[in-house]
Design a protein around this motif. Structure first.
Motif, PDB file in Angstrom:
ATOM      1  N   HIS A   1     -19.314  26.119   2.060  1.00  0.00           N
ATOM      2  CA  HIS A   1     -20.755  26.042   2.309  1.00  0.00           C
ATOM      3  C   HIS A   1     -21.114  24.784   3.103  1.00  0.00           C
ATOM      4  CE1 HIS A   1     -21.609  29.621   0.148  1.00  0.00           C
ATOM      5  NE2 HIS A   1     -21.211  29.151  -1.023  1.00  0.00           N
ATOM      6  N   SER A   2     -20.409  23.689   2.847  1.00  0.00           N
ATOM      7  CA  SER A   2     -20.651  22.463   3.627  1.00  0.00           C
ATOM      8  C   SER A   2     -20.320  22.697   5.089  1.00  0.00           C
ATOM      9  CB  SER A   2     -19.823  21.307   3.067  1.00  0.00           C
ATOM     10  OG  SER A   2     -20.229  20.975   1.750  1.00  0.00           O
ATOM     11  N   ALA A   3     -19.226  23.430   5.357  1.00  0.00           N
ATOM     12  CA  ALA A   3     -18.851  23.738   6.737  1.00  0.00           C
ATOM     13  C   ALA A   3     -19.898  24.616   7.411  1.00  0.00           C
ATOM     14  CB  ALA A   3     -17.487  24.419   6.764  1.00  0.00           C
ATOM     15  N   ALA A   4     -20.458  25.556   6.672  1.00  0.00           N
ATOM     16  CA  ALA A   4     -21.504  26.421   7.233  1.00  0.00           C
ATOM     17  C   ALA A   4     -22.753  25.615   7.570  1.00  0.00           C
ATOM     18  CB  ALA A   4     -21.834  27.543   6.243  1.00  0.00           C
ATOM     19  N   ILE A   5     -23.095  24.657   6.715  1.00  0.00           N
ATOM     20  CA  ILE A   5     -24.248  23.797   6.971  1.00  0.00           C
ATOM     21  C   ILE A   5     -24.006  22.970   8.226  1.00  0.00           C
ATOM     22  CG2 ILE A   5     -25.486  21.764   6.092  1.00  0.00           C
ATOM     23  CD1 ILE A   5     -25.076  23.014   3.250  1.00  0.00           C
ATOM     24  N   GLN A   6     -22.809  22.411   8.349  1.00  0.00           N
ATOM     25  CA  GLN A   6     -22.469  21.617   9.528  1.00  0.00           C
ATOM     26  C   GLN A   6     -22.585  22.452  10.799  1.00  0.00           C
ATOM     27  OE1 GLN A   6     -18.606  19.703   9.524  1.00  0.00           O
ATOM     28  NE2 GLN A   6     -18.599  19.560  11.754  1.00  0.00           N
ATOM     29  N   CYS A   7     -22.054  23.663  10.767  1.00  0.00           N
ATOM     30  CA  CYS A   7     -22.109  24.532  11.942  1.00  0.00           C
ATOM     31  C   CYS A   7     -23.553  24.828  12.333  1.00  0.00           C
ATOM     32  CB  CYS A   7     -21.352  25.821  11.652  1.00  0.00           C
ATOM     33  SG  CYS A   7     -21.299  26.964  13.044  1.00  0.00           S
ATOM     34  N   ARG A   8     -24.386  25.161  11.354  1.00  0.00           N
ATOM     35  CA  ARG A   8     -25.792  25.462  11.634  1.00  0.00           C
ATOM     36  C   ARG A   8     -26.491  24.229  12.217  1.00  0.00           C
ATOM     37  NH1 ARG A   8     -28.265  29.697   9.754  1.00  0.00           N
ATOM     38  NH2 ARG A   8     -26.760  29.957   8.060  1.00  0.00           N
ATOM     39  N   LEU A   9     -26.186  23.068  11.664  1.00  0.00           N
ATOM     40  CA  LEU A   9     -26.799  21.832  12.135  1.00  0.00           C
ATOM     41  C   LEU A   9     -26.413  21.534  13.579  1.00  0.00           C
ATOM     42  CD1 LEU A   9     -28.209  19.041  11.660  1.00  0.00           C
ATOM     43  CD2 LEU A   9     -25.966  18.229  10.891  1.00  0.00           C
ATOM     44  N   MET A  10     -25.132  21.604  13.854  1.00  0.00           N
ATOM     45  CA  MET A  10     -24.659  21.186  15.168  1.00  0.00           C
ATOM     46  C   MET A  10     -25.027  22.159  16.280  1.00  0.00           C
ATOM     47  SD  MET A  10     -21.069  19.236  14.404  1.00  0.00           S
ATOM     48  CE  MET A  10     -21.115  17.608  13.646  1.00  0.00           C
ATOM     49  N   ASN A  11     -25.480  23.332  15.923  1.00  0.00           N
ATOM     50  CA  ASN A  11     -25.961  24.294  16.915  1.00  0.00           C
ATOM     51  C   ASN A  11     -27.414  24.059  17.319  1.00  0.00           C
ATOM     52  OD1 ASN A  11     -23.648  25.799  17.422  1.00  0.00           O
ATOM     53  ND2 ASN A  11     -23.970  27.098  15.634  1.00  0.00           N
ATOM     54  N   GLN A  12     -28.091  23.139  16.640  1.00  0.00           N
ATOM     55  CA  GLN A  12     -29.502  22.885  16.939  1.00  0.00           C
ATOM     56  C   GLN A  12     -29.625  21.959  18.155  1.00  0.00           C
ATOM     57  OE1 GLN A  12     -31.643  24.725  15.205  1.00  0.00           O
ATOM     58  NE2 GLN A  12     -29.828  25.423  14.048  1.00  0.00           N
ATOM     59  N   ILE A  13     -30.543  22.283  19.038  1.00  0.00           N
ATOM     60  CA  ILE A  13     -30.722  21.494  20.251  1.00  0.00           C
ATOM     61  C   ILE A  13     -31.112  20.058  19.913  1.00  0.00           C
ATOM     62  CG2 ILE A  13     -33.132  22.239  20.550  1.00  0.00           C
ATOM     63  CD1 ILE A  13     -30.559  21.450  23.344  1.00  0.00           C
ATOM     64  N   TRP A  14     -31.898  19.882  18.845  1.00  0.00           N
ATOM     65  CA  TRP A  14     -32.310  18.524  18.488  1.00  0.00           C
ATOM     66  C   TRP A  14     -31.152  17.694  17.959  1.00  0.00           C
ATOM     67  CZ3 TRP A  14     -31.337  18.908  13.373  1.00  0.00           C
ATOM     68  CH2 TRP A  14     -31.680  20.081  12.689  1.00  0.00           C
ATOM     69  N   PHE A  15     -30.134  18.324  17.411  1.00  0.00           N
ATOM     70  CA  PHE A  15     -28.930  17.573  17.050  1.00  0.00           C
ATOM     71  C   PHE A  15     -28.144  17.219  18.309  1.00  0.00           C
ATOM     72  CE2 PHE A  15     -24.400  17.250  16.280  1.00  0.00           C
ATOM     73  CZ  PHE A  15     -24.358  16.295  15.272  1.00  0.00           C
ATOM     74  N   GLN A  16     -28.025  18.178  19.200  1.00  0.00           N
ATOM     75  CA  GLN A  16     -27.225  17.969  20.411  1.00  0.00           C
ATOM     76  C   GLN A  16     -27.809  16.879  21.308  1.00  0.00           C
ATOM     77  OE1 GLN A  16     -27.070  21.944  22.009  1.00  0.00           O
ATOM     78  NE2 GLN A  16     -25.946  22.731  20.244  1.00  0.00           N
ATOM     79  N   THR A  17     -29.129  16.726  21.295  1.00  0.00           N
ATOM     80  CA  THR A  17     -29.764  15.732  22.167  1.00  0.00           C
ATOM     81  C   THR A  17     -29.959  14.375  21.489  1.00  0.00           C
ATOM     82  OG1 THR A  17     -31.954  16.563  21.550  1.00  0.00           O
ATOM     83  CG2 THR A  17     -30.949  17.482  23.540  1.00  0.00           C
ATOM     84  N   ALA A  18     -29.771  14.299  20.173  1.00  0.00           N
ATOM     85  CA  ALA A  18     -29.924  13.020  19.473  1.00  0.00           C
ATOM     86  C   ALA A  18     -28.798  12.074  19.888  1.00  0.00           C
ATOM     87  CB  ALA A  18     -29.900  13.241  17.967  1.00  0.00           C
ATOM     88  N   VAL A  19     -29.140  10.810  20.081  1.00  0.00           N
ATOM     89  CA  VAL A  19     -28.147   9.807  20.466  1.00  0.00           C
ATOM     90  C   VAL A  19     -27.673   9.021  19.249  1.00  0.00           C
ATOM     91  CG1 VAL A  19     -27.753   7.714  21.842  1.00  0.00           C
ATOM     92  CG2 VAL A  19     -29.090   9.622  22.791  1.00  0.00           C
ATOM     93  N   THR A  20     -28.614   8.596  18.408  1.00  0.00           N
ATOM     94  CA  THR A  20     -28.293   7.780  17.238  1.00  0.00           C
ATOM     95  C   THR A  20     -28.644   8.561  15.982  1.00  0.00           C
ATOM     96  OG1 THR A  20     -28.740   5.771  18.507  1.00  0.00           O
ATOM     97  CG2 THR A  20     -28.688   5.554  16.106  1.00  0.00           C
TER      98      THR A  20
END
Length: 198
Positions: free
Chosen positions: A23-42
Motif C-alpha cells: 500500500h505504501s508503494a501504491a501511495i508513492q506511485c499515485r503521488l509521483m504521478n501528480q504534476i504538482w509533485f513533478q514540478t516541486a523543487v524542494t
C-alpha cells in the motif's frame, strides 16, 4: 467523538493495516504521478517509522529525481516552544534515531549552513498524521510540531496528507488553529482537501 477517541481508533487501524509495503508503494506511485509533485523543487518528506506509511523508498526515489529533499527534526525555538527544524538530506544513511526513535539528522550536523532550510523554501510538504478526512482535516499525535510548521509555509506551498485508506475518518475533530490539507492521498484515491482557503 473526541480527538482522543479518533486517535485510538486510527492507531488501531494503522497498526492492523495489511500489506503495508504494498500500500505504501501504491501511495508513492499515485503521488509521483501528480504534476504538482513533478514540478516541486524542494520537498519536505517525513521519515516513516513504526506503523506509518513507509517512505524510505519514496525518499530515495525523490533524491534520484535530483529534487531538494528536506527532512524534519524535533527541536525548540528561542522561546522554548516545540518546533520542527528543517534539514537538507543527501542520503538516508545520514539519519540517526532521534525523538521517539524517529530517524533524524545527527545533532552535531543540524546547524551546518549548507544543510539548513528555511520554511519559506518549501514547495511541497508531505504530512504524516494519525487520521485524516476527505476534506483535508488532519489529526496528529498531539504534540503540535506540524501544526506550527504548517502555519508558516508559503501560501503557494502545497500540503499533502499521506495515510492508508484505513486511517480515514468521516470528520476529523478540528479546532480553529488546525490547518487543512490541499490533498490527502491514500493507496485507493487522491482526495482534494479544502486547504487553507477553504
Amino acid at each position: 467523538m473526541t480527538k482522543a477517541d479518533q486517535r485510538r481508533q486510527a492507531y488501531r487501524a494503522r497498526a492492523a493495516q495489511s500489506e503495508p509495503a504494498l500500500h505504501s508503494a501504491a501511495i508513492q506511485c499515485r503521488l509521483m504521478n501528480q504534476i504538482w509533485f513533478q514540478t516541486a523543487v524542494t520537498v519536505l518528506w517525513y521519515v516513516g517509522c513504526r506503523s506509518e506509511v513507509q517512505t524510505h523508498t519514496a525518499i530515495n526515489d525523490t533524491l534520484a529525481l535530483e529534487k531538494s529533499v528536506v527532512v524534519p527534526y524535533c527541536t525548540e525555538d528561542v522561546g522554548g516552544a516545540r518546533c520542527l527544524g528543517l534539514w537538507r538530506l543527501n542520503d538516508l544513511t545520514e539519519l540517526r534515531p532521534g525523538t521517539w526513535r524517529i530517524p533524524e539528522p545527527p545533532v552535531e550536523r543540524r546547524y551546518q549552513p549548507e544543510r539548513q532550510v528555511a520554511v519559506t523554501d518549501l514547495d511541497l510538504v508531505l504530512v504524516p498524521g494519525v487520521a485524516f478526512d476527505k476534506r483535508g482535516g488532519r489529526l496528529g499525535n498531539g504534540a503540535g510540531y506540524y501544526d506550527r510548521l504548517l502555519r508558516q509555509v508559503r501560501a503557494d506551498c502545497l500540503l499533502v496528507g499521506i495515510c492508508y485508506e484505513s486511517q480515514l475518518v468521516s470528520d476529523v475533530v478540528t479546532e480553529p488553529h488546525d490547518v487543512f490539507m490541499d490533498y490527502v492521498i491514500t493507496e485507493a484515491a487522491l482526495y482534494r482537501g479544502r486547504g487553507r482557503e477553504g
